[in-house]
Design an enzyme around this catalytic site. Structure first.
Site, PDB file in Angstrom:
ATOM      1  N   GLN A 172       1.117  -1.219  -0.040  1.00 33.83           N
ATOM      2  CA  GLN A 172      -0.055  -0.056  -0.001  1.00 33.83           C
ATOM      3  C   GLN A 172       1.050   1.072   0.107  1.00 33.83           C
ATOM      4  O   GLN A 172       1.428   1.418   1.041  1.00 33.83           O
ATOM      5  CB  GLN A 172      -0.815   0.006   1.225  1.00 33.83           C
ATOM      6  CG  GLN A 172      -1.701   1.326   1.524  1.00 33.83           C
ATOM      7  CD  GLN A 172      -2.414   1.628   0.312  1.00 33.83           C
ATOM      8  OE1 GLN A 172      -2.969   1.102  -0.218  1.00 33.83           O
ATOM      9  NE2 GLN A 172      -2.553   2.974   0.218  1.00 33.83           N
ATOM     10  N   GLN A 174       0.305   4.384  -1.148  1.00 36.85           N
ATOM     11  CA  GLN A 174      -0.166   5.833  -1.113  1.00 36.85           C
ATOM     12  C   GLN A 174      -0.219   6.122   0.563  1.00 36.85           C
ATOM     13  O   GLN A 174      -0.507   5.175   1.198  1.00 36.85           O
ATOM     14  CB  GLN A 174      -1.452   6.030  -1.658  1.00 36.85           C
ATOM     15  CG  GLN A 174      -2.028   7.648  -1.704  1.00 36.85           C
ATOM     16  CD  GLN A 174      -3.452   7.548  -2.024  1.00 36.85           C
ATOM     17  OE1 GLN A 174      -4.153   6.863  -2.245  1.00 36.85           O
ATOM     18  NE2 GLN A 174      -3.529   9.005  -2.584  1.00 36.85           N
ATOM     19  N   GLY A 301     -10.673   0.960   2.259  1.00 41.23           N
ATOM     20  CA  GLY A 301     -11.726   0.156   1.626  1.00 41.23           C
ATOM     21  C   GLY A 301     -11.152  -0.223   0.400  1.00 41.23           C
ATOM     22  O   GLY A 301     -11.352  -1.464   0.037  1.00 41.23           O
ATOM     23  N   GLY A 302     -10.512   0.631  -0.539  1.00 37.52           N
ATOM     24  CA  GLY A 302      -9.762   0.371  -1.575  1.00 37.52           C
ATOM     25  C   GLY A 302      -8.862   1.272  -2.067  1.00 37.52           C
ATOM     26  O   GLY A 302      -8.600   2.054  -1.308  1.00 37.52           O
ATOM     27  N   MET A 303      -7.757   0.715  -2.864  1.00 30.82           N
ATOM     28  CA  MET A 303      -6.792   1.815  -3.333  1.00 30.82           C
ATOM     29  C   MET A 303      -6.630   1.521  -5.037  1.00 30.82           C
ATOM     30  O   MET A 303      -6.695   0.356  -5.490  1.00 30.82           O
ATOM     31  CB  MET A 303      -5.738   1.258  -2.633  1.00 30.82           C
ATOM     32  CG  MET A 303      -4.287   1.812  -3.248  1.00 30.82           C
ATOM     33  SD  MET A 303      -4.508   3.762  -2.766  1.00 30.82           S
ATOM     34  CE  MET A 303      -3.438   4.422  -4.124  1.00 30.82           C
ATOM     35  N   ASN A 305      -5.070   1.232  -7.362  1.00 29.03           N
ATOM     36  CA  ASN A 305      -3.780   1.027  -8.244  1.00 29.03           C
ATOM     37  C   ASN A 305      -4.177   0.844  -9.638  1.00 29.03           C
ATOM     38  O   ASN A 305      -4.915   0.009  -9.932  1.00 29.03           O
ATOM     39  CB  ASN A 305      -3.003  -0.309  -7.792  1.00 29.03           C
ATOM     40  CG  ASN A 305      -2.801  -0.011  -6.264  1.00 29.03           C
ATOM     41  OD1 ASN A 305      -2.113   1.143  -5.876  1.00 29.03           O
ATOM     42  ND2 ASN A 305      -3.123  -0.845  -5.201  1.00 29.03           N
ATOM     43  N   HIS A 332     -11.155   6.899  -9.955  1.00 26.57           N
ATOM     44  CA  HIS A 332      -9.867   7.454  -9.723  1.00 26.57           C
ATOM     45  C   HIS A 332      -9.034   7.100 -11.241  1.00 26.57           C
ATOM     46  O   HIS A 332      -7.984   7.753 -11.456  1.00 26.57           O
ATOM     47  CB  HIS A 332      -9.013   6.432  -8.654  1.00 26.57           C
ATOM     48  CG  HIS A 332      -9.236   7.444  -7.290  1.00 26.57           C
ATOM     49  ND1 HIS A 332      -8.725   8.545  -7.057  1.00 26.57           N
ATOM     50  CD2 HIS A 332      -9.568   6.820  -6.126  1.00 26.57           C
ATOM     51  CE1 HIS A 332      -9.272   8.978  -5.901  1.00 26.57           C
ATOM     52  NE2 HIS A 332      -9.442   7.836  -5.273  1.00 26.57           N
ATOM     53  N   TYR A 414     -12.716  14.543   0.413  1.00 22.54           N
ATOM     54  CA  TYR A 414     -13.531  13.693  -0.161  1.00 22.54           C
ATOM     55  C   TYR A 414     -14.960  14.499  -0.340  1.00 22.54           C
ATOM     56  O   TYR A 414     -15.205  14.919  -1.456  1.00 22.54           O
ATOM     57  CB  TYR A 414     -13.998  12.391   0.687  1.00 22.54           C
ATOM     58  CG  TYR A 414     -12.746  11.432   0.853  1.00 22.54           C
ATOM     59  CD1 TYR A 414     -12.679  10.254  -0.254  1.00 22.54           C
ATOM     60  CD2 TYR A 414     -11.599  11.605   1.494  1.00 22.54           C
ATOM     61  CE1 TYR A 414     -11.660   9.283  -0.124  1.00 22.54           C
ATOM     62  CE2 TYR A 414     -10.477  10.848   1.288  1.00 22.54           C
ATOM     63  CZ  TYR A 414     -10.674   9.588   0.673  1.00 22.54           C
ATOM     64  OH  TYR A 414      -9.560   8.781   0.493  1.00 22.54           O
ATOM     65  N   ARG A 588      -9.717  -2.701   8.665  1.00 17.40           N
ATOM     66  CA  ARG A 588      -9.825  -1.590   7.887  1.00 17.40           C
ATOM     67  C   ARG A 588     -10.207  -0.226   8.916  1.00 17.40           C
ATOM     68  O   ARG A 588     -10.970  -0.565   9.700  1.00 17.40           O
ATOM     69  CB  ARG A 588     -11.244  -1.811   6.880  1.00 17.40           C
ATOM     70  CG  ARG A 588     -11.546  -0.637   5.992  1.00 17.40           C
ATOM     71  CD  ARG A 588     -12.968  -0.978   5.229  1.00 17.40           C
ATOM     72  NE  ARG A 588     -13.268   0.195   4.773  1.00 17.40           N
ATOM     73  CZ  ARG A 588     -14.510   0.169   4.021  1.00 17.40           C
ATOM     74  NH1 ARG A 588     -15.373  -0.947   4.186  1.00 17.40           N
ATOM     75  NH2 ARG A 588     -14.886   1.415   3.368  1.00 17.40           N
ATOM     76  N   LYS A 590     -11.105   2.819   8.609  1.00 14.93           N
ATOM     77  CA  LYS A 590     -12.169   3.433   8.733  1.00 14.93           C
ATOM     78  C   LYS A 590     -13.314   2.823   9.678  1.00 14.93           C
ATOM     79  O   LYS A 590     -14.403   3.483  10.277  1.00 14.93           O
ATOM     80  CB  LYS A 590     -12.935   3.646   7.404  1.00 14.93           C
ATOM     81  CG  LYS A 590     -13.936   4.557   7.335  1.00 14.93           C
ATOM     82  CD  LYS A 590     -14.623   4.554   5.846  1.00 14.93           C
ATOM     83  CE  LYS A 590     -16.189   4.609   6.133  1.00 14.93           C
ATOM     84  NZ  LYS A 590     -17.087   3.998   4.992  1.00 14.93           N
TER      85      LYS A 590
HETATM   86  N1  BES Z   1      -6.752   6.457  -2.515  1.00 13.32           N
HETATM   87  C1  BES Z   1      -7.614   6.269  -1.589  1.00 13.32           C
HETATM   88  C2  BES Z   1      -7.189   5.599  -0.433  1.00 13.32           C
HETATM   89  C3  BES Z   1      -5.850   6.758   0.220  1.00 13.32           C
HETATM   90  C4  BES Z   1      -5.983   7.900   0.370  1.00 13.32           C
HETATM   91  C5  BES Z   1      -4.895   6.007   0.699  1.00 13.32           C
HETATM   92  C6  BES Z   1      -5.139   8.613   0.858  1.00 13.32           C
HETATM   93  C7  BES Z   1      -3.729   6.830   1.366  1.00 13.32           C
HETATM   94  C8  BES Z   1      -3.794   8.150   1.362  1.00 13.32           C
HETATM   95  C9  BES Z   1      -8.872   5.525  -1.990  1.00 13.32           C
HETATM   96  O1  BES Z   1      -9.306   5.614  -3.149  1.00 13.32           O
HETATM   97  C10 BES Z   1      -9.975   5.726  -1.086  1.00 13.32           C
HETATM   98  O2  BES Z   1     -10.270   6.833  -0.985  1.00 13.32           O
HETATM   99  N2  BES Z   1     -10.406   4.753  -0.374  1.00 13.32           N
HETATM  100  C11 BES Z   1     -11.609   4.809   0.658  1.00 13.32           C
HETATM  101  C12 BES Z   1     -12.691   4.588  -0.251  1.00 13.32           C
HETATM  102  C13 BES Z   1     -14.083   5.262   0.251  1.00 13.32           C
HETATM  103  C14 BES Z   1     -13.939   6.678   0.012  1.00 13.32           C
HETATM  104  C15 BES Z   1     -15.032   4.780  -0.963  1.00 13.32           C
HETATM  105  C16 BES Z   1     -11.501   3.910   1.772  1.00 13.32           C
HETATM  106  O3  BES Z   1     -10.421   3.308   1.712  1.00 13.32           O
HETATM  107  O4  BES Z   1     -12.009   4.143   2.801  1.00 13.32           O
HETATM  108 ZN    ZN Z   2     -10.192   7.395  -3.134  1.00 17.02          ZN
END
Ligand code: BES
Ligand code: ZN
Length: 634
Positions: A172, A174, A301-303, A305, A332, A414, A588, A590
């Site tokens: 991971q 980022q 939640g997701g990345m 890539n 993205h 966001y 996770r 969040k």
């Molecule tokens: N790019 C982000 C994850 C991220 C942001 C990692 C900043 C490190 C630093 C990814 O696209 C994201 O926003 N994931 C969210 C998804 C949600 C908003 C639908 C998550 O992981 O909660």
């Molecule tokens: Zn994002």
């Protein structure tokens, strides 16, 4: 001393004159402090020590061996580069916790050793690696190995996977963790193409954010090619007992065998999302769009890539209720991967545009009711953060100098970012705004921009064309001031108004839980019902809801999260064994951070949190461990 201080405070309280002098002094100190902070230059990435303005790396060739036994990647990276200045004598790379074995330069087609120096590490940025660059060198090679505590890697034991038989590794990167597994110019202002060889145990499969060969034989040697230039934070790899199944012509899923079919069914609308997004915002630039389903310790939640989004399994709910995550990571591909934030101060450009696109994609695929509900839930998340965050963290363009960029993470980039775009859309009309966005993605394709470059672009492409509707002053207020500007759009949902009514009636006792017609409620309606309950409920009310709707046993991880938070705030013991399992199984951030925060707010909760965390911690990702350490054992 204490007595003196309290006497002084009483004196100030009672003496208006003295109070005025004190507050004057305080504001003078604040002004001086601001003046003493060096002015921020929006074009500088304060989170990299590399020197791309002198030597710009353009292509990487990776050759890495994966050792689960040592929890180590080892091998080499070769850089192609362009010289951007005269007489450049070194290539400066970012690293964190890497061991550098050797460096060499290719001169006239021959490799020769070259000098290097690993500087002392900076706490937030890691250690700069200076590699001597001979005048005629056209490639540089660095041999290195990673540390088991690399912040960008998680090494999972077989027990932490779905199959329980084989280990798993994922990266991971980022925001600034790529440097913990590759020495490189770790800034979103640099884009490189790459080739890679990954050498793994033979029974595992490796995948990357590149062209993958879906059903390649398991040879233990996997080759990848990434023809599009990407920023370092999008370099990603994973190794595990992975299988592939196609969903559509350009979309498919990589996952462990036991969850593959469930994932394919849950995310079956991915191809449709891809097609509809292209229709509105212009062609998809990345060839394929596949999903990699990770074990539940994945901290996000997701990345996004490129070509291969990394996805938490916690959204596989069985009813597609949480697939806005897929719309988000897919979006993205336009905002973030094609048009990239120049620095981590500009993260809102990536996430705000993506969140706006996510809502739009969800509306196109699932209709307006869902769009309205998800917009309201997002807006409430934002309001929650705005109520809690210190003012400097409420700006869209946020000053993160000397901090870990992860510290700026909240709903602000966001949802406040998306709300700003929604305001523009509302003022100039959807058709005009769609056309603008399509052009924006085309104009900045495969480049990065800062907030200020965005403002300049908006000035000529939007404000100049709609002077009656838009003003730079208003946009600057959104970006440089705390809070949600007055007059901002406030999302509404009729479905939720009905839920408000039911909730009020149930709370007043005029509606029995058995008369609540919740059978037809969607997950979003449940989330809205739960998230807006008063902080304190009676034991009888908790039991009533739980008995009627089996909330402690819910299979939906988002509903479980909301319910468990309520359970903690009301010390509702029947939910605590589910809570314990939840905290141990899911990593996770969040989902677990708010639960730990709520637990440590009371002495008995803190004891529970510390006990559970002791068993849960080894299963968490290094980033999640860092966050939870600060909450549970500060
Ligand atoms: N790019 C982000 C994850 C991220 C942001 C990692 C900043 C490190 C630093 C990814 O696209 C994201 O926003 N994931 C969210 C998804 C949600 C908003 C639908 C998550 O992981 O909660
Ligand atoms: Zn994002």
């Amino acid at each position: 001393m204490l007595r003196l201080t309290s006497r002084f405070i009483i004196l100030i309280r009672e003496n208006t004159m003295l109070r005025l002098i004190c507050s004057g002094l305080l504001s003078l100190i604040a002004t001086l402090a601001v003046a003493a902070t060096p002015k921020l230059d929006p074009s500088i990435d304060y989170h990299s020590q590399a020197n791309p303005h002198e030597v710009l790396t353009t292509h990487l060739t990776l050759d890495l061996s994966v050792s689960f036994k040592k929890q180590e990647l080892s091998g080499s990276v070769i850089f192609d580069f362009e010289r951007k200045a005269d007489k450049v004598s070194e290539l400066v790379l970012d690293t964190r916790d890497l061991t550098i074995v050797a460096a060499s330069a290719r001169v006239d087609g021959k490799w020769q050793k070259t000098g290097f120096k690993l500087e002392a590490p900076h706490t937030a940025l890691g250690a700069a690696l200076r590699v001597a660059l001979p005048a005629k060198a056209d490639q540089i090679k660095v041999q290195y190995r990673t540390s088991p505590k690399a912040s960008g890697l998680q090494w999972l034991t077989p027990e932490q996977t779905a199959g329980k038989k084989l280990p798993f590794l994922f990266t991971q990167a980022q925001a600034i963790h790529a440097r913990s597994f590759i020495p490189l110019q770790d800034t979103p202002q640099v884009r490189t193409t790459y080739d890679a060889i990954l050498r793994t145990p033979k029974n595992l499969r490796a995948v990357m954010s590149a062209e993958n060969t879906p059903n390649a034989d398991k040879t233990g040697e996997y080759r990848f090619h990434m023809p599009q230039a990407i920023p370092s934070y999008l370099i990603a790899l994973a190794v595990g007992d992975l299988e592939f199944k196609a969903m559509g012509a350009r979309t498919g899923v990589y996952a462990e065998a036991s969850i593959l079919d469930a994932a394919v069914a849950e995310f079956a609308d991915t191809e449709a999302m891809l097609e509809i997004t292209e229709k509105v915002y212009g062609p998809y630039s990345w060839g394929r769009y596949d999903l990699l389903i990770l074990p539940p310790s994945f901290p996000f939640g997701g990345m996004e890539n490129p070509r291969l989004s990394f996805i938490t399994p916690t959204v596989i709910a069985g009813d597609k209720s949480l697939v806005s995550l897929i719309a988000h990571e897919l979006a993205h591909s336009w905002s973030g991967n094609t048009v990239t934030n120049a620095t981590w101060r500009d993260l809102w450009l990536n996430e705000g545009h993506t969140t706006y696109l996510t809502y739009r994609i969800m509306e196109l695929i699932y209709g307006q009711k869902r769009f309205n509900m998800e917009s309201v839930l997002g807006y409430q998340d934002l309001q929650g953060d705005i109520a809690e965050l210190p003012a400097p963290y409420q700006l869209l363009a946020i000053d993160l100098r000397d901090k870990d960029p992860d510290d700026g993470f909240s709903n602000v980039p966001y949802e406040k970012g998306a709300l700003l775009l929604t305001e523009i859309e509302t003022k100039i009309g959807r058709a005009a705004f769609d056309a603008y966005l399509k052009q924006y993605f085309a104009d900045f394709a495969f480049s990065s921009l800062s907030t200020e470059a965005w403002l300049a672009y908006v000035d000529t492409h939007l404000v100049a064309k709609h002077p009656e509707q838009l003003s730079m002053q208003r946009l600057e207020q959104w970006i440089y001031q705390a809070g949600i500007p007055e007059g901002a759009p406030a999302p509404k949902s009729n479905a939720f108004s009905d839920i408000d009514q039911v909730r009020t009636q149930w709370l007043s006792g005029s509606l029995k839980s058995s008369d609540i017609k919740a059978a037809g409620w969607t997950v979003h309606e449940w989330l809205y019902f739960l998230n807006n309950l008063p902080a304190q409920l009676t034991e009888a009310q908790m039991l009533d809801l739980d008995t009627q709707f089996k909330l402690t046993g819910t299979g939906n991880n988002e509903i479980a999260h909301s319910w468990l938070l309520i359970a903690i705030n009301n010390n509702y013991q029947p939910a605590y064994s589910r809570l314990e399992n939840y905290l141990i199984q899911i990593g996770r951030r969040k989902l677990i951070t708010p639960l730990y925060k709520a637990l440590v707010a009371t002495p008995s909760g803190k004891v529970f949190a510390q006990r559970v965390y002791t068993s849960a911690r080894p299963g968490y990702h290094p980033l999640a461990q860092g966050t939870m350490d600060a909450i549970v054992n500060p």
